[in-house]
Design an enzyme around this catalytic site. Structure first.
Site, mmCIF file in Angstrom:
data_model
loop_
_atom_site.group_PDB
_atom_site.id
_atom_site.type_symbol
_atom_site.label_atom_id
_atom_site.label_comp_id
_atom_site.label_asym_id
_atom_site.label_seq_id
_atom_site.Cartn_x
_atom_site.Cartn_y
_atom_site.Cartn_z
ATOM 1 N N SER A 148 51.417 44.393 -9.777
ATOM 2 C CA SER A 148 52.392 45.454 -8.319
ATOM 3 C C SER A 148 53.696 45.793 -8.921
ATOM 4 O O SER A 148 54.265 46.933 -8.262
ATOM 5 C CB SER A 148 52.371 44.554 -7.647
ATOM 6 O OG SER A 148 53.510 43.211 -7.814
ATOM 7 N N ASP A 193 60.964 44.293 -0.709
ATOM 8 C CA ASP A 193 60.798 42.517 -0.095
ATOM 9 C C ASP A 193 61.019 41.198 -1.407
ATOM 10 O O ASP A 193 62.381 41.837 -2.168
ATOM 11 C CB ASP A 193 59.707 42.746 -0.393
ATOM 12 C CG ASP A 193 58.243 42.988 -1.369
ATOM 13 O OD1 ASP A 193 58.751 42.766 -2.577
ATOM 14 O OD2 ASP A 193 57.439 43.342 -1.420
ATOM 15 N N HIS A 243 59.290 42.435 -5.222
ATOM 16 C CA HIS A 243 59.369 43.284 -6.019
ATOM 17 C C HIS A 243 60.920 44.016 -5.475
ATOM 18 O O HIS A 243 61.959 44.474 -4.540
ATOM 19 C CB HIS A 243 58.253 44.475 -5.079
ATOM 20 C CG HIS A 243 57.394 43.930 -5.291
ATOM 21 N ND1 HIS A 243 56.501 43.388 -3.971
ATOM 22 C CD2 HIS A 243 56.150 43.557 -6.219
ATOM 23 C CE1 HIS A 243 55.154 42.828 -4.056
ATOM 24 N NE2 HIS A 243 55.217 42.584 -5.857
#
Length: 369
Positions: free
Chosen positions: A51, A343, A346
């Site tokens: 990600s 978050d 991340h």
């Protein structure tokens, strides 16, 4: 605080130092200049992994590990969520823009699941899948693309490009890899099945061995310029601190030392593997990118980077929210640029910018012949 060089220019200079060591003196005087960079002949950027690089491939997958909803993309042009796991652009977006290739690095798989058009993909594309890793079990548990399937997508693209076009692009392109964090977080620390099958060192060896195989596949397909990121200080991630508190309250005041030590051990093995790979691979430039040091420095000295919060994310409580739990139903902080994390896992765009500045100042991406 003095203004930091832009993420694009800083990371780009690292790439130029990696691929063209003599370029350092020529560009060092102006880190924000982006004119004339096409002279360094980097025609494309291809990204693989998780990600930290995924620009929207998971949008086409039936998985909960997605970021194609608000409040993701809050600082992105137009404020639209695109599948990027952050508040704005990712590192690779800034790189391709600074190189003059295009404004953003697109995902290979669109929302319909179809491969990106050849003309758009030939100048660079992202194959990464949020939630993926170097252990196929990690991707299977998350319902996302394995690293091997990302390479299959790359092979598909090469076939669609045709041999002549592919040979012109691939050998000079930059290949960026970021993977391994999900394996440690989700498949080793969180699930007892991982720890019951392997010791920590055995699991590290498994991941490094799989990565070595994937890099070899890239090389066999024509890749020669490969940049691999190490693990971050995993024990400093907000989610890891929260999970530690659930196992044994209260929430740690600082990072989890054992998990950070494990990340350092892994990174040492990764560096040795890359050096060994390069020594037996003619024409290859395989370079380790240290993200551990700058991220740990942000945690230890947040004010230096303009951060007021480094122990929780901007989204919701910042303790657990990510992916499907980070939605427009929960509040977000007023100033993401003052948060290290968007978050619970991340980074914010501001963090990516600061990491790139570290790359520049320490010259860690310089390639030594």
């Amino acid at each position: 605080m003095a203004p930091m060089p832009t993420l694009a220019a800083s990371f780009l200079l690292g790439i130029l130092l990696l691929f063209y060591p003599a370029a350092g003196a020529a560009v060092h005087h102006s880190v924000t200049a982006t004119t004339g960079l096409s002279a360094y002949d980097i025609p494309a950027v291809f990204a693989f992994g998780d990600s930290t690089l995924d620009t929207g491939n998971n949008n086409a997958l039936p998985t909960a590990v997605r970021a194609d909803h608000a409040p993701y993309g809050r600082e992105f042009p137009g404020g639209a969520p695109t599948g990027r796991f952050s508040d704005g652009k990712l590192l690779t977006d800034f790189v391709v823009e600074a190189l003059g290739i295009k404004e953003l690095l697109p995902a290979y798989r669109s929302g319909s699941g179809a491969g990106l058009a050849v003309d758009a993909a030939a100048t660079g594309v992202c194959f990464a899948s949020g939630g993926s890793g170097l252990d196929d079990a990690t991707a299977a548990n998350a319902g996302v693309a394995t690293f091997a399937s990302q390479l299959d997508d790359f092979r598909e693209l090469l076939g669609r490009m045709g041999g002549s076009k592919a040979s012109q692009v691939v050998g000079k392109a930059a290949f960026l890899v970021s993977a391994g964090t999900n394996d440690m977080m989700m498949n080793y620390y969180m699930l007892p099945s991982g720890r019951s099958k392997y010791t920590l060192e055995q699991y590290h060896d498994l991941l490094i061995g799989n990565l070595r195989s994937h890099i070899q596949s890239m090389y066999d397909l024509g890749a020669r310029r490969i940049l691999v990121a190490g693990l971050p200080p995993v024990g400093c991630l907000p989610l890891q601190l929260t999970l530690a508190a659930l196992r044994q309250p209260p929430r740690p005041d600082g990072c989890i030392k054992e998990q950070n030590a494990a990340a350092e051990s892994y990174n040492g093995k990764l560096q040795r593997m890359l050096a060994g790979f390069q020594s037996v691979s003619p024409g290859a430039r395989a370079v380790y990118a240290d993200i551990y040091s700058p991220l740990l420095d942000m945690v230890d000295h947040p004010g230096k980077y303009g951060f007021s919060e480094v122990t929780k994310g901007c989204c919701g409580s910042g303790l657990m929210e990510m992916g499907p739990l980070c939605t427009d139903l929960v509040p977000t902080c007023a100033k993401p640029s003052e948060f290290m994390f968007w978050d619970s896992v991340h980074p914010t765009q501001a963090t990516y910018r600061a990491v790139a500045d570290h790359f520049l100042r320490s010259n860690i991406l310089r390639f030594d012949n």
